[in-house]
Design an enzyme around this catalytic site. Structure first.
Site, PDB file in Angstrom:
ATOM      1  N   THR A 234      10.903  -2.897   3.128  1.00  0.00           N
ATOM      2  CA  THR A 234      10.415  -2.427   1.832  1.00  0.00           C
ATOM      3  C   THR A 234      11.532  -2.203   0.821  1.00  0.00           C
ATOM      4  O   THR A 234      11.258  -2.086  -0.374  1.00  0.00           O
ATOM      5  CB  THR A 234       9.602  -1.132   2.021  1.00  0.00           C
ATOM      6  OG1 THR A 234      10.264  -0.288   2.986  1.00  0.00           O
ATOM      7  CG2 THR A 234       8.209  -1.444   2.545  1.00  0.00           C
ATOM      8  N   GLU A 235      12.786  -2.114   1.281  1.00  0.00           N
ATOM      9  CA  GLU A 235      13.947  -2.066   0.378  1.00  0.00           C
ATOM     10  C   GLU A 235      15.149  -2.676   1.079  1.00  0.00           C
ATOM     11  O   GLU A 235      15.385  -2.409   2.256  1.00  0.00           O
ATOM     12  CB  GLU A 235      14.322  -0.624  -0.013  1.00  0.00           C
ATOM     13  CG  GLU A 235      13.420   0.030  -1.023  1.00  0.00           C
ATOM     14  CD  GLU A 235      13.952   1.391  -1.467  1.00  0.00           C
ATOM     15  OE1 GLU A 235      15.185   1.633  -1.356  1.00  0.00           O
ATOM     16  OE2 GLU A 235      13.147   2.219  -1.913  1.00  0.00           O
TER      17      GLU A 235
END
Length: 284
Positions: free
Chosen positions: A183-184
């Site tokens: 997600t990051e």
């Protein structure tokens, strides 16, 4: 520890609400994202550094992942170390709160995937703090450094170590057996603006290639990857000083124009081609 304890319980309630009331109609997925580095022993020939690396992972990723993805409770290493240090400090019980049996059952398995934020790797070693020091760092008994050969970034803590990303994905798979969404993942810069951000291209190319190898070769159930971030934005305590964006935001212009960096063009091609095109094949 109290905040983290309540966060885990709140997460479980949110998951159950969605699972009970909305999943059947919406067919959605709900889970939690956990930020974690990968830890390597500073000296690979010292057992205590290997132990420190394992402890680092359980105190960071495992703090939230062990209750949710495993058995509804904290790992034994967290419970034991925090209890022993708390008692040595004259307290009557551990500074780490305990889940009730019903809470453990409520928490266990409240995930549909493992959301992963990851940026860097650290080299860790054992460090024994004085017994009176009551802190997260003293509880885990670890210090960390970076390899001097690793490239740096605009953030003091972020060094380029793509191999650690692949090892982390494999470790998460072995430890928690859950589908993974990254997600990051990204790198920062500081100072004068340079739209030719070759270091960011190198970072994403190297890290995505490690993710690809984990998926293709090591059987990691990697379902998605998200670069951090689309455009320069507010970065927690450092404000606008550190820029992670594929697009530069000119904050001296009231219109806040977004200018593509070289990495934006690289990433667009990567998405458009669904991977790394072979240069021998010409334009892709």
């Amino acid at each position: 520890y109290v905040v983290g304890h309540n966060l885990i319980k709140a997460h479980a309630e949110a998951w159950h609400i969605y699972n009970d009331k909305y999943r059947a109609k919406q067919q959605g997925l709900i889970s939690i994202t956990i930020n974690t580095d990968w830890a390597e022993p500073r000296n690979p020939h010292k057992q205590e550094d290997h132990d420190a690396a394992r402890r680092y992972m359980q105190f960071l990723a495992g703090w939230f992942a062990h209750p949710i993805f495993k058995n509804g409770d904290y790992s034994e290493v967290m419970k034991t170390r925090i209890r022993e240090r708390s008692l040595a400090q004259g307290l009557s019980k551990s500074r780490l709160p305990e889940f009730t049996e019903s809470e453990k059952q409520r928490i266990k398995g409240t995930y549909d995937f493992f959301g992963l934020n990851h940026y860097t790797t650290v080299l860790v070693y054992n460090l024994n703090y004085p017994a009176a020091v009551a802190s997260y760092d003293s509880d885990r008994g670890i210090a960390s450094v970076s390899d001097r050969s690793w490239l740096g970034s605009g953030s003091f803590w972020l060094h380029v170590a793509p191999a650690g990303f692949g090892k982390l994905l494999r470790w998460l798979t072995d430890e928690y057996r859950a589908p993974i969404y990254v997600t990051e993942n990204g790198i920062s810069e500081r100072g004068d603006v340079d739209l030719n951000d070759t270091w960011r291209i190198h970072y994403h190319k190297s890290y995505i290639n490690e993710a690809l190898k984990a998926y293709m070769i090591q059987d990691v159930n990697l379902c998605g990857y998200t670069a951090w971030t689309l455009m320069d934005n507010l970065e927690w305590a450092v404000g606008f000083a550190e820029r992670f964006g594929l697009y530069y935001v000119n904050r001296t212009d009231p219109a806040l124009p977004r200018l593509p960096k070289a990495s934006a063009k690289f990433y667009a091609q990567l998405v458009r081609c669904n991977g790394f095109p072979n240069p021998a094949d010409g334009d892709h």
